[in-house]
Scaffold this motif. Structure first.
Motif, short mmCIF file in Angstrom:
data_model
loop_
_atom_site.label_atom_id
_atom_site.label_comp_id
_atom_site.label_asym_id
_atom_site.label_seq_id
_atom_site.Cartn_x
_atom_site.Cartn_y
_atom_site.Cartn_z
N ALA A 53 0.83 -1.22 0.00
CA ALA A 53 0.00 0.00 0.00
C ALA A 53 0.86 1.26 0.00
N ASN A 54 2.13 1.14 0.42
CA ASN A 54 3.02 2.30 0.48
C ASN A 54 3.89 2.43 -0.78
N GLU A 55 3.45 1.79 -1.86
CA GLU A 55 4.18 1.91 -3.13
C GLU A 55 3.39 2.82 -4.08
N VAL A 56 4.09 3.78 -4.66
CA VAL A 56 3.47 4.73 -5.58
C VAL A 56 4.25 4.69 -6.90
N GLN A 57 3.51 4.75 -8.01
CA GLN A 57 4.16 4.72 -9.32
C GLN A 57 3.95 6.03 -10.07
N HIS A 58 4.93 6.34 -10.92
CA HIS A 58 4.89 7.60 -11.68
C HIS A 58 5.49 7.34 -13.07
N THR A 59 4.85 7.84 -14.10
CA THR A 59 5.35 7.65 -15.46
C THR A 59 6.14 8.89 -15.89
N ILE A 60 7.35 8.65 -16.38
CA ILE A 60 8.20 9.75 -16.87
C ILE A 60 8.20 9.69 -18.40
N ASN A 61 7.79 10.78 -19.05
CA ASN A 61 7.74 10.85 -20.51
C ASN A 61 8.94 11.61 -21.06
N ASN A 62 9.18 11.42 -22.35
CA ASN A 62 10.25 12.14 -23.07
C ASN A 62 11.61 11.97 -22.39
N LEU A 63 11.89 10.75 -21.95
CA LEU A 63 13.14 10.48 -21.26
C LEU A 63 14.26 10.27 -22.28
N ILE A 64 15.40 10.90 -22.04
CA ILE A 64 16.56 10.75 -22.93
C ILE A 64 17.72 10.23 -22.09
N GLY A 65 18.43 9.19 -22.62
CA GLY A 65 19.61 8.69 -21.91
C GLY A 65 19.49 7.21 -21.61
N THR A 66 20.66 6.61 -21.31
CA THR A 66 20.71 5.18 -20.97
C THR A 66 20.66 5.02 -19.46
N ALA A 67 20.58 3.76 -19.02
CA ALA A 67 20.54 3.48 -17.59
C ALA A 67 21.79 4.02 -16.90
N ASP A 68 22.94 3.90 -17.56
CA ASP A 68 24.20 4.34 -16.95
C ASP A 68 24.26 5.86 -16.80
#
Length: 913
Positions: free
Chosen positions: A823-838
């Motif tokens: 119940a204490n987990e919240v999700q958020h969508t990030i759009n127009n993301l540029i870049g790799t995981a690193d």
């Protein structure tokens, strides 16, 4: 025959006689007896002993008798709760009567009987009446819900009455709609949580606007007041509402007109980008406001107090209507004074000749208070409209020549202010002022004259004689005059030391040895020590340049003005005080504020320049010691750390301290420092925003942002002086906030000259006083200088609160993630993301968001990260991103999920920087 016979004194044994008459078999006799009982009750006699007998009279078909019995019940039910239950059956029965008047009467009376035992029985009849076929019954039942909420809020919510009320907003009868709106508004204002229980939406607003045309005048007021609390989704909807409300401005009832003005003033803030539409609305607002001034004096006064607020907010609305505010000979004094105030606010270069002609005429009136105000008004015109200053001074000199004592004294007081505003310009008139020295008997006028003599001592040949004449009765003078005399003599000595030494010794002796006033004594000692130790320093202090006085010193503080605009047509707008200042408890309602200019309902993220509507903004900031030391942060010791609860213990930890897990050791340690390893790249710093526009800061404009440097949050501000005078004496204070942030040092801003700009970084500390804000990262700021104290608010970017020790060990991270409930987990969508995981992991690490692990699952990169806020709240993050896909999902887990919105905003801002 009149009803006065029921109030006549009766014989001995009155209660006994009434008792027997109430139990009579004859209906007429019974009705007469109940009338006598009500008459006795009205004049204050205790007739509660007749309760059972009166209740027995309820069983009747006679509507008049039933009304009288119900009136008695409302009065005595609270003192006889057990006996009042006897009437419940009759109430329930009457709620199903064939006569709608009786049904409405029953439900109205049950709502007025504030007895807990009876409210339980009220629910079922009330539910039926809310769905009654007769609109009169439905509208009465709607009001009854609001009364029931006042007695038992939980019952109204549990029984679903709020939903039924909301359904009544779609009723076919406009009066039912109006009463439903009134009830909902009252319930929203009385809400314990401080948030509206029922939110208005576009379809509902449309129904209200449809009902508006067919309502009675008071129904229209209820609907307009509800509309004033609604925030349109976009400018098109705001435009549509404006068009449908504008016809109300032509209504004959002043309350409807002012309520319509209130709604339009609020909507105009949202439409500020559409200049043409705002100008059209401004032109339409003027005639109805002017028409209100043709009513009786009491209505005129209320209208003028409201107009005063409108003029302060939007002077352009009435800039061409100066003549209607000219005073009439038969106006009461309270109307005259209010008109005078508005005249000054509307005074401009275009109409100043007209205004001065009027004011000069008023200065010859017979009403002393009004004449005084008129003379002061001439002085205010001189200060406000610079090209007219010379004409104003000439007018004041003409008035001094009349030799009318109180006129002369007021003129000298305002001339002192004119000298302050325009130094070295009108000093030629000092000789005329000195001629009237002997006639001055009021403390303010004497103090003003002494100030003028001291300030321009080098131009007055006999200044020492003039001041000496005041010293003869020094101990009889008012404290204000004594202080001015002391300063004036010291000024004279510093300008002409040779021939005034005895005079200054005499006044210092009077002030320090013979006076009981601590202020006077302290000032005397300071001057004495300054003159005896360092005369040059004394000269710099006492003869320093005076700051120019502001032209509109009596304007309401902008945040208060915005709130009062939201309360137009209520008592708050007449008192010019917020409801919380004169209404206690929940009745004061939810604090209101105008929206930021150009912001509509869809723009959910507030801009930095919006002043929020916390209860504390006026109260806390005004009572703060601006520029004082750091707040006392002493308090109970923090709870010992526990491995079982790494992420703190709920929202209470947000408001001060909490257990802290042991972080993983840092990757760059002491060796790096010894061998001079380069400092890591700087963290993200948002662009500066305008926090205080020049028009609200009386020429002071403040732009600012936040940063984190050297492990410490900082406030980065730029002060720009757009006024014509230098600004000095800067100090800053932060209001209590969610994260306990306070200034970590003094504000280092010296004098800012006209047109100059100064950058002022301010280190911030944490651990100060805490107060939950809305939104959580809201920060309210007060900045003081030699002109005024200014208030604004901004949003703290959460990343400046991320600490350097926020990296968890992998095992601790995994254990904690599992322990925190889903119940204490919240999700958020990030759009127009540029870049790799690193690259993302690197960028976030520069801002103290540490990557604990990285995985690749089915072509998706997963980053597991941790961060810690300055108040020991830990946050765990999981970022899912797919190479080539600009959309990513950020999941957050924390025991304090209230911080999620701030974290998401900061995370996205860093990524897109």
């Amino acid at each position: 025959m009149t009803d006065s016979k029921y109030f006549t004194t009766t014989k001995k044994g009155e209660i006994f006689e009434l008792k027997s008459e109430l139990n009579s078999d004859k209906k007429e006799k019974k009705k007469e007896a109940v009338k006598k009982v009500i008459a006795s009750m009205t004049v204050g006699k205790d007739v509660s002993a007749l309760f059972p007998d009166v209740v027995n009279c309820m069983q009747t078909d006679n509507l008049e008798l039933k009304k009288l019995v119900y009136l008695y019940l409302m009065n005595y039910a609270k003192s006889q709760p057990d006996m009042a239950i006897m009437a419940v059956n009759t109430f329930v029965k009457d709620c199903e009567d064939s006569n709608p008047l009786i049904r409405a009467l029953a439900v109205r009376t049950m709502g007025c009987i504030r007895v807990d035992k009876i409210t339980e029985y009220l629910c079922e009849p009330l539910r039926k009446c809310l769905k009654d076929e007769d609109p009169y019954v439905r509208k009465t039942a709607a009001v009854c819900v609001a009364k029931l909420y006042d007695i038992s809020p939980s019952m109204v919510e549990d029984q679903g009455f709020l939903d039924q009320l909301k359904e009544l907003l779609s009723d076919s009868n406009p009066m039912v709609v109006a009463n439903a709106v009134a009830a909902l508004s009252e319930i929203n204002e009385a809400s314990v949580s401080g948030h509206p229980l029922v939110e208005m939406n576009a379809p509902t607003i449309n129904k209200l606007l449809t009902a508006l045309n067919e309502c009675t005048e008071w129904g229209q007021v209820f609907i307009l007041d509800a509309l004033s609390n609604y925030c349109p989704r976009d400018s098109r909807e705001a435009h549509s509402i404006c068009e449908r409300i504008t016809p109300r401005l032509a209504h004959a009832n002043a309350a409807v007109v002012l309520s319509a003005v209130k709604v339009l003033m609020k909507l105009m803030e949202m439409l500020s980008d559409e200049t043409e539409l705002v100008n059209t609305l401004s032109r339409k607002l003027a005639p109805p406001l002017v028409t209100l001034l043709s009513a009786e004096p009491e209505v005129q006064y209320v209208a003028l107090r409201n107009i005063n607020l409108v003029v302060q907010k939007r002077p352009e609305i009435l800039k061409h209507e100066m003549k209607v505010f000219f005073v009439k000979y038969n106006d009461p004094i309270y109307v005259k004074l209010e008109k005078l105030d508005i005249m000054i606010r509307l005074a401009s270069q275009a109409n100043i000749a007209q205004v001065l002609g009027e004011l000069k005429e008023y200065a010859t009136e017979v009403d002393v208070d009004f004449v005084r105000k008129a003379v002061r008004a001439i002085g205010r015109c001189a200060i406000k409209v610079e090209p007219s200053a010379e004409r104003c001074v000439s007018t004041l000199l003409e008035l001094i020549q009349t030799k009318v004592n109180y006129v002369v004294q007021e003129a000298i007081v305002v001339i002192k202010d004119i000298f302050r505003k325009y130094p070295n310009k009108y000093e030629s008139i000092i000789s005329t002022l000195c001629e009237n020295l002997d006639t001055l008997d009021e403390p303010e006028a004497r103090a003003s004259m002494v100030w003028i003599v001291g300030e321009y001592a080098e131009r007055i040949d006999n200044a020492d004689e003039l001041l000496d004449s005041f010293l003869e009765g020094f101990h009889d003078e008012n404290a204000q005059v004594q202080l001015q005399l002391l300063t004036a003599v010291v000024k004279l000595f510093l300008k002409r030391p040779a021939d005034t030494q005895e005079l200054v010794q005499h006044v210092l002796s009077l002030a320090t040895q013979d006076s009981d006033n601590p202020d006077l004594r302290d000032r005397g000692f300071i001057y004495w020590r300054l003159l005896s130790t360092d005369p040059a320093a004394a000269k710099e202090v006492v003869l320093a340049d005076k700051p120019l006085i502001s032209e509109e010193t009596d304007l309401l503080e902008p945040t208060l003005l915005d709130e009062l605009i939201c309360h137009i047509s209520s008592l708050a707008s007449v008192y010019h005080k917020p409801p919380t200042a004169f209404v206690e408890g929940r009745a004061a309602g939810v604090r209101k504020s105008l929206p930021a200019r150009g912001v509509t309902g869809e723009e959910s993220v507030p801009q930095a320049t919006v002043i929020p509507n916390q209860e504390s903004l006026i109260g806390d900031l005004l009572s703060m010691d601006i520029g004082g030391g750091a707040p006392n942060t002493s308090g109970p010791a923090p709870a010992p750390a526990s491995n079982l609860d790494l992420l703190a213990g709920g929202l209470d930890v947000l408001l001060g301290g909490g257990p802290e897990p042991t972080p993983a050791p840092s990757t760059t340690g002491l060796l790096g420092d010894i061998f001079g390893v380069a400092a890591p790249p700087a963290s993200f710093v948002p662009l500066k925003q305008c926090w205080l526009p020049a028009d609200k800061g009386k020429g002071l404009e403040i732009w600012g942002t936040f940063s984190r440097q050297g492990g410490q949050p900082r406030l980065e501000m730029t002060f720009t002086n757009k006024a014509m005078q230098p600004m000095t004496g800067f100090a800053i204070q932060l209001n209590k906030n969610s994260f306990g942030i306070y200034p970590g040092g003094a504000l280092s801003v010296g004098a800012v000259g006209a047109g100059a700009r100064v950058d002022a970084p301010l280190p911030l500390a944490t651990g100060g006083p805490v107060q939950r804000m809305e939104p959580l990262n809201n920060l309210q700021v007060a900045v003081k200088n030699n002109i005024d104290v200014f208030y604004f608010a901004c949003l703290i970017p959460a990343h400046i609160l991320f600490t350097e020790d926020g990296q968890l060990d992998k095992r601790v991270f995994l254990t904690t993630w599992k322990e925190i409930p889903a119940a204490n987990e919240v999700q958020h969508t990030i759009n127009n993301l540029i870049g790799t995981a690193d690259t993302i992991a690197h960028k976030m690490s520069l801002n103290n968001v540490f990557t604990i692990a990285k995985r690749n699952v089915e072509g998706q990169d997963m980053l597991y990260q941790s961060l810690k806020l300055t108040n020991n709240i830990w946050v765990l993050l999981e970022l899912k991103l797919q190479p080539g896909n600009p959309e990513a999902t950020l999941s957050l887990k924390s025991r304090t999920v209230e911080v999620a919105t701030c974290i998401f905003q900061a995370y996205e801002a860093i990524l897109k920087s």
